[in-house]
Design an enzyme around this catalytic site. Sequence first.
Site, short mmCIF file in Angstrom:
data_model
loop_
_atom_site.label_atom_id
_atom_site.label_comp_id
_atom_site.label_asym_id
_atom_site.label_seq_id
_atom_site.Cartn_x
_atom_site.Cartn_y
_atom_site.Cartn_z
N LYS A 197 72.89 22.79 55.17
CA LYS A 197 73.20 21.87 54.06
C LYS A 197 74.21 20.87 54.57
O LYS A 197 74.95 21.15 55.52
CB LYS A 197 73.79 22.65 52.88
N ASP A 201 69.37 15.95 47.84
CA ASP A 201 70.01 16.88 46.88
C ASP A 201 70.75 15.99 45.89
O ASP A 201 70.38 14.80 45.75
CB ASP A 201 70.97 17.85 47.61
P1 NDP Z 1 70.32 14.52 40.95
O1 NDP Z 1 71.46 13.84 41.59
O2 NDP Z 1 69.02 13.86 40.90
O3 NDP Z 1 70.72 14.94 39.45
C1 NDP Z 1 71.85 15.73 39.19
C2 NDP Z 1 72.01 15.86 37.68
O4 NDP Z 1 73.03 16.81 37.41
C3 NDP Z 1 72.43 14.56 37.03
O5 NDP Z 1 71.97 14.53 35.72
C4 NDP Z 1 73.96 14.68 37.06
O6 NDP Z 1 74.63 13.91 36.09
C5 NDP Z 1 74.13 16.15 36.76
N1 NDP Z 1 75.39 16.65 37.34
C6 NDP Z 1 75.79 16.54 38.63
N2 NDP Z 1 77.01 17.05 38.78
C7 NDP Z 1 77.37 17.49 37.55
C8 NDP Z 1 78.52 18.15 37.06
N3 NDP Z 1 79.55 18.43 37.86
N4 NDP Z 1 78.55 18.48 35.74
C9 NDP Z 1 77.51 18.18 34.91
N5 NDP Z 1 76.38 17.57 35.34
C10 NDP Z 1 76.32 17.24 36.64
O7 NDP Z 1 70.22 15.94 41.69
P2 NDP Z 1 69.01 16.97 41.73
O8 NDP Z 1 68.27 16.94 40.45
O9 NDP Z 1 68.29 16.77 43.00
O10 NDP Z 1 69.78 18.36 41.88
C11 NDP Z 1 70.19 19.12 40.73
C12 NDP Z 1 70.44 20.57 41.16
O11 NDP Z 1 69.24 21.12 41.73
C13 NDP Z 1 71.51 20.76 42.23
O12 NDP Z 1 72.16 21.99 42.02
C14 NDP Z 1 70.71 20.84 43.52
O13 NDP Z 1 71.39 21.52 44.55
C15 NDP Z 1 69.52 21.65 43.03
N6 NDP Z 1 68.32 21.55 43.86
C16 NDP Z 1 67.73 20.34 44.10
C17 NDP Z 1 66.60 20.27 44.87
C18 NDP Z 1 65.84 19.01 45.06
O14 NDP Z 1 64.71 19.07 45.56
N7 NDP Z 1 66.37 17.85 44.67
C19 NDP Z 1 66.06 21.49 45.55
C20 NDP Z 1 66.69 22.72 45.14
C21 NDP Z 1 67.80 22.72 44.36
P3 NDP Z 1 75.32 12.52 36.53
O15 NDP Z 1 74.20 11.55 36.66
O16 NDP Z 1 76.28 12.22 35.44
O17 NDP Z 1 76.00 12.79 37.84
#
Ligand code: NDP
Length: 455
Positions: free
Chosen positions: A135, A175
């Site tokens: 990562k 991510d």
């Molecule tokens: P994105 O950046 O596309 O979206 C993240 C979302 O989570 C946004 O809505 C963001 O809000 C919100 N968010 C981020 N940080 C916080 C926080 N501290 N408190 C509340 N809301 C928060 O990321 P992904 O959708 O790609 O990833 C989301 C999760 O899924 C993560 O845990 C990631 O590790 C996991 N994941 C992702 C994969 C992928 O293929 N993308 C694969 C496997 C796991 P805001 O816009 O306000 O920041």
Amino acid sequence: MLDTSQLKTESQILDDFMRVVIQRNPAETEFHQAVLEFAKDVLPFVAENPEYQGANLSQRLTEPDRVITFRVTWEDDDGKIHVNRGYRIQHCNAIGPYKGGLRFHPSVSLSVLKFLAFEQTFKNSLTGLPMGGAKGGSDFDPKGKSDREIMRFCQSFMTELYRHIGPDTDVPAGDIGVGGREISYLFGQYKRLVNQFTGVLTGKSMEFGGSQIRPEATGYGTIYFMEDMLRHKGQSIKGKTCLVSGSGNVAQFAVEKLIQHGAKPVTMSDSSGFIHDPAGIDNEKLTWITELKNVRRGRISEYAEKYGVEYFPGQRPWSIPCDLAFPCATQNEVNREDAKTLVGNGCIGISEGANMPSDMEAIDVYLEAKILYGPAKAANAGGVAISGLEMSQNSLRMSWTRETLNDHLGDIMRNIHESCLEHGTEPDGYVNYLRGANIAGFKKVANALLAYGVV
Ligand code: NDP
């Protein structure tokens, strides 16, 4: 006669092990949490299986192969110079080249990335594909930056990272904060630096080596895993009221699949708050959210204004009554109180799209209530699985159809579910999916390490 005072109890073994982990990695609380969640299941398994003893596998697997940190200097649109910190944690390449996402978010730290790399190793093992765990990322905050600033940051980040990655060495992906736009800038710079067109990043656009279904895979896979868990209990997802947190990549495609399969998603969130739409988020509303988040890069509160529903600033959605919950935002977004509220309101299943979204105490509540609990390393493995298939397509210099890849995704999630059943089914029939995933993920990596000898 056996002197029982000399035998350590399970909890003493765990305490002694965690004491060493904490001493060696002080103040890395997220890393301690991920290791503890794993060790609770794996140490007793090792104690019962002599073939895994005598090689100090537990300590070897909690020490990353390599930790790289570097300075990232970049210039904003006003000519001001900024410095961020870049990281790549190459945790374990026992079963394949390092593989795992890059996260750009101000909360990124060594502890967060070490927990994610540790989890990634066992998640990748569960997919059945030959991928090690890694990562990386930076404490850079993409919010409010122009496209040009994002481009300059990505180019500067890759100008150091390129030395440490390669198609047979380490293949990063996206991510939080790293989507198609960032992967394109990173790939463009890599290609320019090494003068090679190779599959060194996944999540690329279709025009230059990307895979169908990759953007959808994590969110879709999380829903497929829930459907597998429900099917095992003779139930279906149709008609179920669902809470989703987040509104990024994973959340958007989780909601899309819920709608397609006849469920009713009623919440989405961002780091500022959540919206509750009791009528359900439908395809038209989801298209609007996708444009809001991916193009205009606005806030979820605007949904409440547009569709006349309630917005809850600074809160998470877990207080809304539901049948199923899908945390798809970030780590530790569900605590003990949230979990008790979910269970008390009749929630029968959780499938984790985000990594480690439930803290240890929340997990205890799920397991005590014996509800369905699909832990992240199983439930969100669909994304990295399709990334693995993007690597295969790049090596073959060909691309498979959307239908073929969606079938692969369904099969991979079903196989992960089967592995969890094998190692997590309890005498009363309850499936502890966390234990199942931990043990199944561990076995493959451990077998490889044993075969290599002391390396
Ligand atoms: P994105 O950046 O596309 O979206 C993240 C979302 O989570 C946004 O809505 C963001 O809000 C919100 N968010 C981020 N940080 C916080 C926080 N501290 N408190 C509340 N809301 C928060 O990321 P992904 O959708 O790609 O990833 C989301 C999760 O899924 C993560 O845990 C990631 O590790 C996991 N994941 C992702 C994969 C992928 O293929 N993308 C694969 C496997 C796991 P805001 O816009 O306000 O920041």
